[in-house]
Motif scaffolding. Structure first.
Motif, PDB file in Angstrom:
ATOM      1  N   ASP A 151       0.640  -1.105   0.256  1.00 13.12           N
ATOM      2  CA  ASP A 151      -0.503   0.028  -0.076  1.00 13.12           C
ATOM      3  C   ASP A 151       0.540   1.646  -0.042  1.00 13.12           C
ATOM      4  O   ASP A 151       2.031   1.619   0.817  1.00 13.12           O
ATOM      5  N   GLY A 152       0.312   2.490  -0.669  1.00  9.33           N
ATOM      6  CA  GLY A 152       0.969   3.935  -0.401  1.00  9.33           C
ATOM      7  C   GLY A 152       1.173   3.894   0.758  1.00  9.33           C
ATOM      8  O   GLY A 152       0.239   3.795   1.285  1.00  9.33           O
ATOM      9  N   ILE A 153       2.178   5.220   0.893  1.00  5.69           N
ATOM     10  CA  ILE A 153       2.069   5.769   2.120  1.00  5.69           C
ATOM     11  C   ILE A 153       1.376   7.054   1.933  1.00  5.69           C
ATOM     12  O   ILE A 153       1.988   7.841   1.101  1.00  5.69           O
ATOM     13  N   SER A 154       0.090   7.649   2.492  1.00  4.59           N
ATOM     14  CA  SER A 154      -0.275   9.231   2.446  1.00  4.59           C
ATOM     15  C   SER A 154       0.611   9.525   3.111  1.00  4.59           C
ATOM     16  O   SER A 154       1.134   9.326   4.785  1.00  4.59           O
ATOM     17  N   LEU A 155       0.863  10.873   2.560  1.00  6.43           N
ATOM     18  CA  LEU A 155       1.380  12.012   3.440  1.00  6.43           C
ATOM     19  C   LEU A 155       0.797  12.960   3.985  1.00  6.43           C
ATOM     20  O   LEU A 155       0.649  14.159   4.436  1.00  6.43           O
ATOM     21  N   GLU A 156      -0.609  12.563   3.218  1.00  8.41           N
ATOM     22  CA  GLU A 156      -1.755  14.084   3.338  1.00  8.41           C
ATOM     23  C   GLU A 156      -2.187  13.524   5.121  1.00  8.41           C
ATOM     24  O   GLU A 156      -2.490  12.694   5.367  1.00  8.41           O
ATOM     25  N   PRO A 157      -3.341  14.874   5.693  1.00  7.10           N
ATOM     26  CA  PRO A 157      -3.721  14.260   6.839  1.00  7.10           C
ATOM     27  C   PRO A 157      -4.267  13.687   6.829  1.00  7.10           C
ATOM     28  O   PRO A 157      -5.236  13.624   5.343  1.00  7.10           O
ATOM     29  N   ASP A 158      -5.000  12.648   7.923  1.00  9.55           N
ATOM     30  CA  ASP A 158      -6.061  11.836   7.782  1.00  9.55           C
ATOM     31  C   ASP A 158      -7.147  13.052   7.612  1.00  9.55           C
ATOM     32  O   ASP A 158      -7.325  13.479   8.801  1.00  9.55           O
ATOM     33  N   VAL A 159      -9.022  12.837   7.231  1.00 11.27           N
ATOM     34  CA  VAL A 159     -10.377  13.459   7.167  1.00 11.27           C
ATOM     35  C   VAL A 159     -10.922  12.611   7.967  1.00 11.27           C
ATOM     36  O   VAL A 159     -11.092  11.553   7.089  1.00 11.27           O
ATOM     37  N   ASN A 160     -11.408  13.144   8.582  1.00 14.68           N
ATOM     38  CA  ASN A 160     -12.725  13.004   8.907  1.00 14.68           C
ATOM     39  C   ASN A 160     -13.414  12.825   8.719  1.00 14.68           C
ATOM     40  O   ASN A 160     -13.458  13.902   7.888  1.00 14.68           O
ATOM     41  N   LYS A 161     -14.646  12.224   9.338  1.00 14.53           N
ATOM     42  CA  LYS A 161     -16.341  12.490   8.355  1.00 14.53           C
ATOM     43  C   LYS A 161     -16.675  13.759   8.420  1.00 14.53           C
ATOM     44  O   LYS A 161     -17.720  13.957   7.315  1.00 14.53           O
ATOM     45  N   ASP A 162     -16.435  14.299   9.026  1.00 16.28           N
ATOM     46  CA  ASP A 162     -16.926  16.267   9.441  1.00 16.28           C
ATOM     47  C   ASP A 162     -16.420  16.782   7.997  1.00 16.28           C
ATOM     48  O   ASP A 162     -16.176  18.287   8.077  1.00 16.28           O
ATOM     49  N   GLY A 163     -14.558  16.593   7.830  1.00 10.99           N
ATOM     50  CA  GLY A 163     -13.830  17.335   6.731  1.00 10.99           C
ATOM     51  C   GLY A 163     -13.312  17.641   7.309  1.00 10.99           C
ATOM     52  O   GLY A 163     -11.472  18.325   6.572  1.00 10.99           O
ATOM     53  N   GLY A 164     -12.479  17.487   8.603  1.00 15.93           N
ATOM     54  CA  GLY A 164     -12.000  18.331   9.890  1.00 15.93           C
ATOM     55  C   GLY A 164     -10.231  17.503   9.619  1.00 15.93           C
ATOM     56  O   GLY A 164     -10.801  16.038   9.686  1.00 15.93           O
ATOM     57  N   ALA A 165      -9.509  17.508   9.835  1.00  9.00           N
ATOM     58  CA  ALA A 165      -8.375  16.458   9.747  1.00  9.00           C
ATOM     59  C   ALA A 165      -8.274  16.463  11.197  1.00  9.00           C
ATOM     60  O   ALA A 165      -8.569  17.259  12.302  1.00  9.00           O
ATOM     61  N   THR A 166      -7.755  14.757  11.379  1.00 10.27           N
ATOM     62  CA  THR A 166      -7.527  14.664  12.789  1.00 10.27           C
ATOM     63  C   THR A 166      -6.167  14.522  13.275  1.00 10.27           C
ATOM     64  O   THR A 166      -5.422  15.217  12.555  1.00 10.27           O
ATOM     65  N   GLU A 167      -6.274  14.299  14.454  1.00 11.07           N
ATOM     66  CA  GLU A 167      -5.117  14.415  15.527  1.00 11.07           C
ATOM     67  C   GLU A 167      -4.493  12.993  15.169  1.00 11.07           C
ATOM     68  O   GLU A 167      -5.001  12.986  14.714  1.00 11.07           O
ATOM     69  N   PRO A 168      -2.918  13.396  15.139  1.00  7.69           N
ATOM     70  CA  PRO A 168      -2.263  12.203  14.827  1.00  7.69           C
ATOM     71  C   PRO A 168      -1.876  11.362  16.364  1.00  7.69           C
ATOM     72  O   PRO A 168      -2.464  12.115  17.115  1.00  7.69           O
TER      73      PRO A 168
END
Length: 168
Positions: A151-168
């Motif tokens: 699998d590829g490794i994403s460098l983009e922040p994870d996005v939660n279902k509300d459209g906001g970035a999640t904390e690492p």
């Protein structure tokens, strides 16, 4: 010969690959004599790994005999005498023809070979799908084992279902 590292040096204006060969080597002698070679890109399957592994022993004739028993055909290009052989198998995705550039760069007990891509002789990797099957991304060798690309490794922040970035 199976190489442990094939590197793209440049894509423009013409693709150039590099790899190294330990010397002395009958393969190196054949390369410098013929000034051409083929790169077979293999599928990440058991058969693809068998093809790669057959050419790690330094005895090409034994490798060809072993692969013939597995049903893999060895072809020559029409009208060519003494040219590099083409392996014909479902597990060979592409065969790329290269011409050697210069005489190589000597580094201690190895020679770095540069090869300019002059054509694609066989391409069975296109399956018409947008996302390729991992087997079609090619065979790799990592940590002393043949593997498929993961699998590829994403460098983009994870996005939660509300459209906001999640904390690492």
């Amino acid at each position: 010969m199976t190489v442990s590292s094939l590197t793209t040096v440049t894509l423009d204006p013409s693709p150039v690959f590099s790899f190294n060969i330990r010397r002395p080597s009958s393969t190196l002698s054949a390369l410098t004599s013929s000034r051409q070679f083929l790169v077979h890109f293999l599928r990440a399957t058991e058969q693809g790994a068998k093809i790669a592994d057959a050419f790690t022993k330094g005895d090409a004739e034994r490798a060809f005999r072993s692969l013939a028993k597995e049903g893999i055909k060895v072809l020559k290009r029409r009208g060519e005498i003494g040219g590099p052989p083409i392996l014909a198998s479902h597990d060979v995705m592409r065969v790329v023809r290269c011409e050697m550039m210069g005489m190589g760069v000597e580094v201690e007990d190895h020679v770095i070979i540069l090869g300019k891509v002059v054509g694609v002789l066989m391409d069975s990797s296109s399956n018409g799908e947008e996302r390729a099957d991992p087997k079609d991304l090619g065979l790799v060798y990592v940590n002393r084992q043949y593997r498929s690309v993961g699998d590829g490794i994403s460098l983009e922040p994870d996005v939660n279902k509300d459209g906001g970035a999640t904390e690492p």
